[in-house]
Scaffold this motif. Structure first.
Motif, PDB file in Angstrom:
ATOM      1  N   ALA A  26      49.485  27.488  47.014  1.00  0.00           N
ATOM      2  CA  ALA A  26      49.262  28.886  47.397  1.00  0.00           C
ATOM      3  C   ALA A  26      47.788  29.248  47.273  1.00  0.00           C
ATOM      4  O   ALA A  26      47.055  28.707  46.446  1.00  0.00           O
ATOM      5  CB  ALA A  26      50.098  29.801  46.518  1.00  0.00           C
ATOM      6  N   SER A  38      44.945  34.967  38.767  1.00  0.00           N
ATOM      7  CA  SER A  38      44.914  34.254  40.048  1.00  0.00           C
ATOM      8  C   SER A  38      43.578  33.550  40.188  1.00  0.00           C
ATOM      9  O   SER A  38      42.554  34.017  39.669  1.00  0.00           O
ATOM     10  CB  SER A  38      45.146  35.202  41.229  1.00  0.00           C
ATOM     11  N   SER A  90      52.994  30.719  41.550  1.00  0.00           N
ATOM     12  CA  SER A  90      52.918  30.697  43.013  1.00  0.00           C
ATOM     13  C   SER A  90      53.078  29.303  43.600  1.00  0.00           C
ATOM     14  O   SER A  90      53.389  29.149  44.782  1.00  0.00           O
ATOM     15  CB  SER A  90      51.569  31.259  43.461  1.00  0.00           C
TER      16      SER A  90
END
Length: 677
Positions: A136, A85, A132
């Motif tokens: 996001a 991420s 995502s």
């Protein structure tokens, strides 16, 4: 105009960035990553693979440079269930994650990937992929399954400011722990890295007119974090400092390697570290002058010079003499000349590295090529003069070269070419080489080829940059050429490196040619006669012939030895109308004129060239009058030889007696005195 504005623009942008980026760094402590690579390696990736961390969530910092798409890290084959991420410290950042497969196939990309903003999940080979979406926060990619081949993760920035990013990642398992760990590491080549730091030093000193404080403020200021030694630049922010140099991406050395070298593996760079790197070009120029002086002191004998400095006492004396002659500190000279292997004394290999800067050939040979091909690992820079609308031979590359890289930088339209003359095959050429502007990789005669492409320009400057990398052992001799498309003559900067030459090392390196001193001396004296008749004095001749070509340092070179360098002597020699009348090349003439072998013909050396025709005339007059007034045997005995020889001191007295008083050996006087010498 733009070039002259760079320091001011960088300063303005630096102050703006300082305000913008400082707000993105809430931690008052410097971000120092734990050491993950073996000794002599640099960490080149923020994401590391360690079997002891299987299943654990990890964080890594990264600086996304404004307006760039960068390869950030590799996911090797054999990684199970990888998640990543991206979190930016800026609430308005414009960043995207991209995942590429083999041949740059877009697996995850906001618009054109197999997985994208419209299709956020799917299967690719052995992997189940979940995305995502680019909007996001945080932006996340999950790869469920085992990677069957390496994947490349990129970060694309469309922002006008750099963004500090935190990657949060984890994996369930790594199948090959040792190999996967090294994916994030690169073995440092200290010699190559040091040369790139020296080249950067030349640029940054020129840009900031020698002002270290201003350079630190503008380049490092926006990236500083608090540390025990004041404001420091942490590893992940060093890319911003290094990327300001227009040639940073053309040298073959990563910013991570440079960071490891300059920061001495501390995990951060201090202002003192920066200052040492800033001054490295001046120290290198001083070291080059010192090696030239040392070699001259021992009659050009490399073995005698090494014999004198191989012990610590000799090395200390050399540093002392060098410091006194150049003004560079003994500590700075020791750090640059002695510290490549991490030891405090000078090894024979380090001595040879310093000697290579002079491109010296063995006694009885002259440098006939811009590049002299020594058998040991070599990294160097030189200049090459190319006439307009011409293709010139840069170097004949011998068979057996290992891991060679050659590149050029020019300020006008120039191309680097590579040819196999035996088969008349273009190995690298912009349109029809084995590697060309459309096909950048290939193989030939035992080496893997990587070509930068035709006219690889830096976005930040007008410089033309090209390189050819040959990985492996070259199975055939090749010829490197430079083509100058422009209507003006060009001087290109040439960079080169190799790890060695396979097989038996030749006594005489390629790039050196047997020297006929008698023939070259005669040609130089006739050149001297033309110069004297044309210009009337040594000072006028220097001003007209040499001053326009003399090199006293620029934004790409730094010299403590001012004069006409090797590559520019061609422009002096070829102004003589009879320069090609007897087959003596400008390289041979340079070898004779450069009496101290420092690769520069100084004004004092040129003055000796200017006077050489008069010395020839004096000698001719002396011997002819000896022949008229006595027989040779009587004149010889009058010189009072010892064991059949006359010393240089005795001969000097004979010449002075004749030049000043017209007196011949044995006390006779000249019937036709020579004009006052």
């Amino acid at each position: 105009l733009l070039a002259s504005m760079v320091p001011a623009l960088v300063g303005l942008l630096g102050s703006l960035l300082f305000e913008a980026v400082a707000t993105l760094s809430p931690s008052p402590a410097v971000s120092i990553a734990a050491a993950t690579c073996p000794n002599d390696y640099a960490q080149i990736s923020p994401v590391v693979y360690d079997c002891s961390a299987n299943g654990k969530s990890q964080d890594a910092k990264y600086l996304a440079l404004a307006g760039k798409t960068e390869n950030v890290f590799t996911i090797p084959a054999g990684v199970v269930n990888f998640e990543i991420s991206l979190n930016s410290e800026s609430s308005s950042s414009k960043l995207d994650l991209i995942v590429l497969g083999e041949n740059s196939r877009k697996i995850v990309e906001t618009r054109s990937g197999i997985i994208n903003d419209s299709k956020t999940s799917g299967i690719d080979g052995t992997l189940q992929i979940s995305y995502s979406g680019s909007k996001a926060v945080p932006e996340t990619v999950t790869l469920t399954g085992t990677t069957s081949s390496p994947l490349t993760v990129q970060v694309k920035s469309t922002d006008v400011y750099p963004d500090v990013v935190t990657f949060t990642y984890k994996y369930s398992q790594v199948q090959d722990c040792a190999s996967a760990k090294l994916v994030s590491c690169k073995k440092v080549q200290p010699l190559a890295v040091r040369q790139d730091v020296v080249d950067w030093s030349i640029w940054v000193r020129h840009q900031y007119d020698g002002d270290i404080k201003a350079a630190w403020r503008d380049l490092a200021g926006p990236m500083l974090e608090a540390g025990s030694q004041g404001g420091v630049v942490p590893a992940f922010k060093w890319s911003y400092v290094w990327d300001a140099w227009p040639l940073s991406r053309s040298q073959g050395t990563s910013w991570q390697e440079v960071f490891t070298y300059i920061g001495d593996s501390k995990g951060f760079v201090t202002e003192l570290d920066f200052a040492r790197a800033f001054e490295s070009s001046r120290v290198q120029a001083a070291a080059k002058q010192c090696m030239s002086n040392l070699l001259q002191n021992y009659g050009g004998s490399q073995s005698a010079a090494w014999q004198a400095v191989q012990l610590e006492a000799g090395q200390s004396q050399m540093l002392k003499n060098c410091s006194q002659a150049t003004g560079a500190s003994e500590a700075a000279l020791r750090d640059l000349m002695f510290n490549l292997d991490g030891q405090t004394t000078l090894s024979k290999e380090e001595f040879q590295v310093q000697l290579d800067q002079l491109n010296v050939c063995p006694k009885g040979f002259y440098r006939s090529s811009p590049i002299v091909f020594h058998c040991h690992q070599t990294v160097g820079r030189t200049k090459f003069y190319v006439r307009s609308r011409m293709t010139e031979t840069l170097a004949n590359i011998p068979q057996g070269m290992m891991d060679m890289r050659i590149g050029i930088v020019a300020d006008q339209d120039a191309d680097l070419l590579l040819k196999d003359p035996a088969s008349n095959t273009w190995v690298a050429k912009w349109d029809n080489g084995i590697v060309n502007q459309k096909q950048l990789t290939g193989t030939y005669k035992g080496v893997n080829l990587l070509f930068s492409g035709d006219r690889d320009k830096s976005a930040a400057s007008s410089l033309v940059e090209e390189f050819i990398q040959m990985t492996g052992t070259l199975g055939e001799s090749l010829r490197a050429e430079v083509n100058n498309f422009a209507t003006d003559d060009a001087t290109v900067m040439v960079s080169y490196s190799w790890s060695g030459i396979q097989g038996v090392c030749p006594t005489v390196p390629a790039g050196c040619t047997a020297f006929d001193e008698l023939r070259a001396s005669d040609a130089l004296k006739r050149f001297s006669s033309w110069v004297a008749k044309t210009f009337g004095s040594s000072e006028t001749a220097w001003k007209k012939l040499c001053s326009p070509l003399a090199d006293s340092g620029s934004k790409h070179t730094e010299h403590m030895m001012q004069g006409v360098p090797f590559h520019a002597w061609q422009g002096v020699w070829e102004q003589w109308p009879s320069h090609d009348g007897d087959g003596v090349s400008w390289q041979e003439a340079f070898h004779l004129a450069d009496t101290n072998s420092d690769s520069v013909v100084s004004q004092s050396e040129f003055a000796k060239v200017y006077e050489s025709h008069a010395a020839r005339d004096l000698l001719k007059n002396l011997l002819s009058q000896v022949g008229e007034q006595s027989d040779g045997e009587t004149a010889w005995l009058a010189l009072r030889p010892v064991n059949g020889h006359v010393s240089s001191q005795q001969w000097r007295q004979v010449v002075e007696d004749f030049a000043q008083d017209g007196r011949l050996p044995g006390g006779l006087h000249s019937c036709t005195p020579l004009k006052k010498m």
